[in-house]
Scaffold this motif. Structure first.
Motif, PDB file in Angstrom:
ATOM      1  N   VAL A  87       0.838  -1.206   0.000  1.00 42.47           N
ATOM      2  CA  VAL A  87       0.000   0.000   0.000  1.00 42.47           C
ATOM      3  C   VAL A  87       0.875   1.258   0.000  1.00 42.47           C
ATOM      4  O   VAL A  87       0.653   2.186  -0.788  1.00 42.47           O
ATOM      5  CB  VAL A  87      -0.952  -0.002   1.203  1.00 42.47           C
ATOM      6  N   ILE A  88       1.881   1.296   0.880  1.00 47.93           N
ATOM      7  CA  ILE A  88       2.732   2.480   0.979  1.00 47.93           C
ATOM      8  C   ILE A  88       3.464   2.726  -0.329  1.00 47.93           C
ATOM      9  O   ILE A  88       3.498   3.854  -0.849  1.00 47.93           O
ATOM     10  CB  ILE A  88       3.724   2.334   2.147  1.00 47.93           C
ATOM     11  N   LEU A  89       4.061   1.673  -0.904  1.00 53.25           N
ATOM     12  CA  LEU A  89       4.838   1.850  -2.135  1.00 53.25           C
ATOM     13  C   LEU A  89       3.945   2.220  -3.316  1.00 53.25           C
ATOM     14  O   LEU A  89       4.332   3.025  -4.165  1.00 53.25           O
ATOM     15  CB  LEU A  89       5.625   0.576  -2.443  1.00 53.25           C
ATOM     16  N   SER A  90       2.748   1.638  -3.394  1.00 55.71           N
ATOM     17  CA  SER A  90       1.870   1.960  -4.520  1.00 55.71           C
ATOM     18  C   SER A  90       1.386   3.401  -4.434  1.00 55.71           C
ATOM     19  O   SER A  90       1.356   4.116  -5.444  1.00 55.71           O
ATOM     20  CB  SER A  90       0.680   0.993  -4.568  1.00 55.71           C
ATOM     21  N   VAL A  91       1.021   3.858  -3.241  1.00 56.50           N
ATOM     22  CA  VAL A  91       0.584   5.246  -3.081  1.00 56.50           C
ATOM     23  C   VAL A  91       1.716   6.208  -3.431  1.00 56.50           C
ATOM     24  O   VAL A  91       1.519   7.180  -4.168  1.00 56.50           O
ATOM     25  CB  VAL A  91       0.087   5.492  -1.641  1.00 56.50           C
ATOM     26  N   LEU A  92       2.918   5.935  -2.919  1.00 56.87           N
ATOM     27  CA  LEU A  92       4.062   6.806  -3.188  1.00 56.87           C
ATOM     28  C   LEU A  92       4.435   6.795  -4.665  1.00 56.87           C
ATOM     29  O   LEU A  92       4.707   7.852  -5.258  1.00 56.87           O
ATOM     30  CB  LEU A  92       5.251   6.351  -2.334  1.00 56.87           C
ATOM     31  N   THR A  93       4.412   5.612  -5.271  1.00 58.30           N
ATOM     32  CA  THR A  93       4.810   5.488  -6.684  1.00 58.30           C
ATOM     33  C   THR A  93       3.895   6.290  -7.590  1.00 58.30           C
ATOM     34  O   THR A  93       4.357   7.058  -8.440  1.00 58.30           O
ATOM     35  CB  THR A  93       4.787   4.006  -7.103  1.00 58.30           C
ATOM     36  N   PHE A  94       2.596   6.141  -7.424  1.00 59.16           N
ATOM     37  CA  PHE A  94       1.690   6.796  -8.347  1.00 59.16           C
ATOM     38  C   PHE A  94       1.431   8.256  -7.971  1.00 59.16           C
ATOM     39  O   PHE A  94       0.912   9.019  -8.791  1.00 59.16           O
ATOM     40  CB  PHE A  94       0.407   5.977  -8.477  1.00 59.16           C
ATOM     41  N   PHE A  95       1.845   8.645  -6.778  1.00 59.96           N
ATOM     42  CA  PHE A  95       1.890  10.068  -6.463  1.00 59.96           C
ATOM     43  C   PHE A  95       3.026  10.730  -7.254  1.00 59.96           C
ATOM     44  O   PHE A  95       2.842  11.787  -7.870  1.00 59.96           O
ATOM     45  CB  PHE A  95       2.093  10.265  -4.960  1.00 59.96           C
ATOM     46  N   ILE A  96       4.197  10.102  -7.268  1.00 59.16           N
ATOM     47  CA  ILE A  96       5.329  10.625  -8.028  1.00 59.16           C
ATOM     48  C   ILE A  96       5.032  10.595  -9.524  1.00 59.16           C
ATOM     49  O   ILE A  96       5.442  11.477 -10.278  1.00 59.16           O
ATOM     50  CB  ILE A  96       6.606   9.826  -7.720  1.00 59.16           C
ATOM     51  N   ALA A  97       4.275   9.575  -9.965  1.00 56.67           N
ATOM     52  CA  ALA A  97       3.949   9.461 -11.393  1.00 56.67           C
ATOM     53  C   ALA A  97       3.179  10.670 -11.894  1.00 56.67           C
ATOM     54  O   ALA A  97       3.312  11.070 -13.062  1.00 56.67           O
ATOM     55  CB  ALA A  97       3.146   8.192 -11.644  1.00 56.67           C
ATOM     56  N   GLN A  98       2.372  11.279 -11.040  1.00 60.81           N
ATOM     57  CA  GLN A  98       1.599  12.457 -11.448  1.00 60.81           C
ATOM     58  C   GLN A  98       2.523  13.591 -11.897  1.00 60.81           C
ATOM     59  O   GLN A  98       2.158  14.392 -12.758  1.00 60.81           O
ATOM     60  CB  GLN A  98       0.725  12.945 -10.284  1.00 60.81           C
ATOM     61  N   PHE A  99       3.721  13.655 -11.323  1.00 56.71           N
ATOM     62  CA  PHE A  99       4.659  14.720 -11.664  1.00 56.71           C
ATOM     63  C   PHE A  99       5.611  14.302 -12.780  1.00 56.71           C
ATOM     64  O   PHE A  99       6.131  15.141 -13.511  1.00 56.71           O
ATOM     65  CB  PHE A  99       5.468  15.127 -10.425  1.00 56.71           C
ATOM     66  N   ALA A 100       5.865  12.999 -12.893  1.00 56.44           N
ATOM     67  CA  ALA A 100       6.860  12.520 -13.860  1.00 56.44           C
ATOM     68  C   ALA A 100       6.295  12.378 -15.262  1.00 56.44           C
ATOM     69  O   ALA A 100       7.024  12.513 -16.252  1.00 56.44           O
ATOM     70  CB  ALA A 100       7.435  11.183 -13.394  1.00 56.44           C
ATOM     71  N   ILE A 101       4.993  12.082 -15.379  1.00 54.20           N
ATOM     72  CA  ILE A 101       4.373  11.857 -16.683  1.00 54.20           C
ATOM     73  C   ILE A 101       3.774  13.162 -17.174  1.00 54.20           C
ATOM     74  O   ILE A 101       3.026  13.819 -16.444  1.00 54.20           O
ATOM     75  CB  ILE A 101       3.295  10.758 -16.595  1.00 54.20           C
TER      76      ILE A 101
ATOM     77  N   SER B 173      11.271   8.515 -10.733  1.00 53.98           N
ATOM     78  CA  SER B 173      12.239   9.437 -10.128  1.00 53.98           C
ATOM     79  C   SER B 173      13.328   9.799 -11.132  1.00 53.98           C
ATOM     80  O   SER B 173      13.763  10.958 -11.209  1.00 53.98           O
ATOM     81  CB  SER B 173      12.853   8.800  -8.874  1.00 53.98           C
ATOM     82  N   LEU B 174      13.783   8.822 -11.908  1.00 52.70           N
ATOM     83  CA  LEU B 174      14.783   9.093 -12.938  1.00 52.70           C
ATOM     84  C   LEU B 174      14.213  10.007 -14.022  1.00 52.70           C
ATOM     85  O   LEU B 174      14.935  10.852 -14.577  1.00 52.70           O
ATOM     86  CB  LEU B 174      15.272   7.781 -13.558  1.00 52.70           C
ATOM     87  N   MET B 175      12.927   9.865 -14.331  1.00 52.84           N
ATOM     88  CA  MET B 175      12.286  10.753 -15.300  1.00 52.84           C
ATOM     89  C   MET B 175      12.272  12.187 -14.790  1.00 52.84           C
ATOM     90  O   MET B 175      12.568  13.132 -15.538  1.00 52.84           O
ATOM     91  CB  MET B 175      10.862  10.274 -15.587  1.00 52.84           C
ATOM     92  N   LEU B 176      11.936  12.361 -13.512  1.00 48.90           N
ATOM     93  CA  LEU B 176      11.944  13.702 -12.931  1.00 48.90           C
ATOM     94  C   LEU B 176      13.344  14.291 -12.929  1.00 48.90           C
ATOM     95  O   LEU B 176      13.536  15.474 -13.249  1.00 48.90           O
ATOM     96  CB  LEU B 176      11.409  13.654 -11.500  1.00 48.90           C
ATOM     97  N   LEU B 177      14.332  13.473 -12.591  1.00 47.37           N
ATOM     98  CA  LEU B 177      15.718  13.942 -12.589  1.00 47.37           C
ATOM     99  C   LEU B 177      16.149  14.308 -14.005  1.00 47.37           C
ATOM    100  O   LEU B 177      16.848  15.307 -14.217  1.00 47.37           O
ATOM    101  CB  LEU B 177      16.627  12.859 -12.007  1.00 47.37           C
ATOM    102  N   GLY B 178      15.721  13.504 -14.987  1.00 46.46           N
ATOM    103  CA  GLY B 178      16.043  13.813 -16.370  1.00 46.46           C
ATOM    104  C   GLY B 178      15.453  15.134 -16.827  1.00 46.46           C
ATOM    105  O   GLY B 178      16.109  15.909 -17.530  1.00 46.46           O
ATOM    106  N   ASP B 179      14.215  15.402 -16.420  1.00 41.24           N
ATOM    107  CA  ASP B 179      13.596  16.688 -16.762  1.00 41.24           C
ATOM    108  C   ASP B 179      14.396  17.854 -16.184  1.00 41.24           C
ATOM    109  O   ASP B 179      14.483  18.920 -16.789  1.00 41.24           O
ATOM    110  CB  ASP B 179      12.162  16.740 -16.225  1.00 41.24           C
ATOM    111  N   ALA B 180      14.974  17.633 -15.011  1.00 39.55           N
ATOM    112  CA  ALA B 180      15.690  18.718 -14.332  1.00 39.55           C
ATOM    113  C   ALA B 180      17.061  18.992 -14.944  1.00 39.55           C
ATOM    114  O   ALA B 180      17.537  20.132 -14.912  1.00 39.55           O
ATOM    115  CB  ALA B 180      15.842  18.392 -12.847  1.00 39.55           C
ATOM    116  N   VAL B 181      17.703  17.957 -15.519  1.00 37.50           N
ATOM    117  CA  VAL B 181      19.087  18.131 -15.980  1.00 37.50           C
ATOM    118  C   VAL B 181      19.229  18.189 -17.492  1.00 37.50           C
ATOM    119  O   VAL B 181      20.320  18.487 -17.985  1.00 37.50           O
ATOM    120  CB  VAL B 181      19.989  16.995 -15.440  1.00 37.50           C
ATOM    121  N   THR B 182      18.146  17.917 -18.246  1.00 38.04           N
ATOM    122  CA  THR B 182      18.267  17.836 -19.704  1.00 38.04           C
ATOM    123  C   THR B 182      18.824  19.117 -20.302  1.00 38.04           C
ATOM    124  O   THR B 182      19.721  19.081 -21.158  1.00 38.04           O
ATOM    125  CB  THR B 182      16.898  17.517 -20.339  1.00 38.04           C
TER     126      THR B 182
END
Length: 404
Positions: free
Chosen positions: A90-104, A325-334
């Motif tokens: 439950v914790i990992l799924s909530v955290l994962t798809f919360f981050i997905a909202q910002f990464a996608i 998380s890597l997608m978010l980092l990529g957006d920041a450094v591209t």
């Protein structure tokens, strides 16, 4: 070990008045600490209730990274050192798809007038051929050719809903056409300044292309005319009136939602990403049932297979969390370090490749069968399960889109 009697740690249980002999009441199990009398205990209680910061979360994540270790140890009775599988999932799924909202990200761009100088320079570095533009020998010919291609793309845009996933290929094709035209102009004139090519197609209303039902405010054509709940509804002759009314209400809600998604693609992203956790919660018990069927002779009960299913999905969520998380980092450094973006893309690819390998090794370690038999069961399990995931995701997405 005795504790001094204080307001934060009384001598008797506040719940059942039993004399305390430790940090917990041996009668009802309530913690002796009163979080309302100590800020330290209040903060500790908040974090411990969610993360159980007694070392278990870190040990659990550490062993989760080793294929099958966590599930095998938990099933062997070593439960105290680890978080319960359901809580971890439950914790990992909530955290994962919360981050997905910002990464996608969904793009909602219409046909543009061209590329900025920075975009044009980047595009020139990514294309190695002028494509069809190679036959053009003058700047005027290149501009006319580009205008024709953009016009065709605009006609295609005009015939479909303004939904980002549906139009992503058109956006890619438009950028490719601009890049090839820029490259051809650079070939014709080495002094050409990238980004100075500004070509736009005619406005959508002047194209003269047949308007799709969508552009006429309808979701689709019905009996040769745009569908409308009041004037041209869908009617199934063999079904009762209440069913036909329900179908048309759902179609009307879908039409309104699709128009809303076209105006704000982020709402579509939230709807789509939000369906995945629901699909996983529904299908984890199904995954466990499939394990039960595949390993009938293992002697394990359904709940033991459910533990394996939960830890499998917890790992998948952890892997997806790393990818997002890597997608978010990529957006920041591209913009600052293109080479870093390439490296991060490679890391994401490695995580994707590791996911099926991990699940195979986990399945073999937990059930202890020969590699070839594990591989056969793994293939059957994977094919059936991912079909069910896709089916559930589509079904939940349709339910979300048609919700009024």
């Amino acid at each position: 070990m005795s504790h001094a009697v204080t307001d934060a740690h009384p001598g008797a249980c506040a719940n059942c008045a039993t004399p305390l002999q430790g940090a917990f009441c041996h009668q009802c199990g309530q913690h002796a600490h009163n979080p309302l009398r100590s800020m330290t205990h209040a903060i500790e209680d908040i974090f411990e209730s969610f993360w159980h910061l007694d070392g278990r979360v870190f040990m659990t994540l550490r062993d989760l990274l080793v294929p099958g270790r966590l599930a095998a140890r938990f099933l062997a009775g070593h439960r105290a050192p680890y978080m319960p599988p359901l809580r971890l999932f439950v914790i990992l799924s909530v955290l994962t798809f919360f981050i997905a909202q910002f990464a996608i990200h969904f793009s909602s761009s219409e046909a543009s007038g061209g590329l900025t100088p920075a975009q044009a320079q980047a595009a020139l570095e990514q294309v190695d051929s002028a494509g069809d533009f190679a036959a053009d020998t003058t700047r005027a010919a290149v501009e006319a050719h580009l205008r024709d291609e953009l016009t065709q793309l605009q006609i295609a845009r005009n015939s479909m809903p303004a939904i980002a996933p549906l139009r992503a290929e058109l956006d890619v094709a438009e950028r490719l056409s601009h890049a090839q035209a820029e490259l051809r102009l650079k070939q014709l004139d080495p002094q050409y300044a990238p980004g100075s090519l500004k070509v736009t197609p005619p406005p959508a209303q002047e194209l003269g292309a047949m308007q799709s039902p969508w552009r006429q405010g309808s979701l689709f054509d019905h009996q040769g005319k745009p569908w409308n709940r009041q004037t041209n509804p869908v009617v199934f002759d063999t079904m009762p009136a209440f069913f036909n009314s329900w179908v048309n209400r759902k179609l009307e809600a879908a039409q309104q939602n699709m128009q809303r998604y076209g105006e704000d693609p982020d709402q579509l992203k939230q709807a789509m990403v939000g369906t995945i956790p629901t699909a996983l919660f529904i299908l984890v018990p199904v995954f466990a049932l499939m394990l039960k069927v595949l390993y009938l002779g293992s002697g394990r009960g359904y709940l033991e297979h459910l533990v394996v299913a939960l830890y499998s999905h917890a790992f998948l969520c952890l892997a997806l969390l790393a990818i997002f998380s890597l997608m978010l980092l990529g957006d920041a450094v591209t913009a600052r370090a293109p080479w870093a973006a390439t490296a991060l893309t490679g890391l994401r690819a490695l995580v994707w490749l590791w996911m099926p390998g991990y699940l195979y090794m986990m399945q073999r370690r937990v059930y202890g069968e020969a590699w070839w038999l594990t591989a056969a069961k793994y293939a059957v399990l994977g094919l059936v399960y991912f079909f069910l995931v896709g089916l559930a995701t589509v079904g939940i997405t349709i339910a979300s889109v048609t919700a009024g």
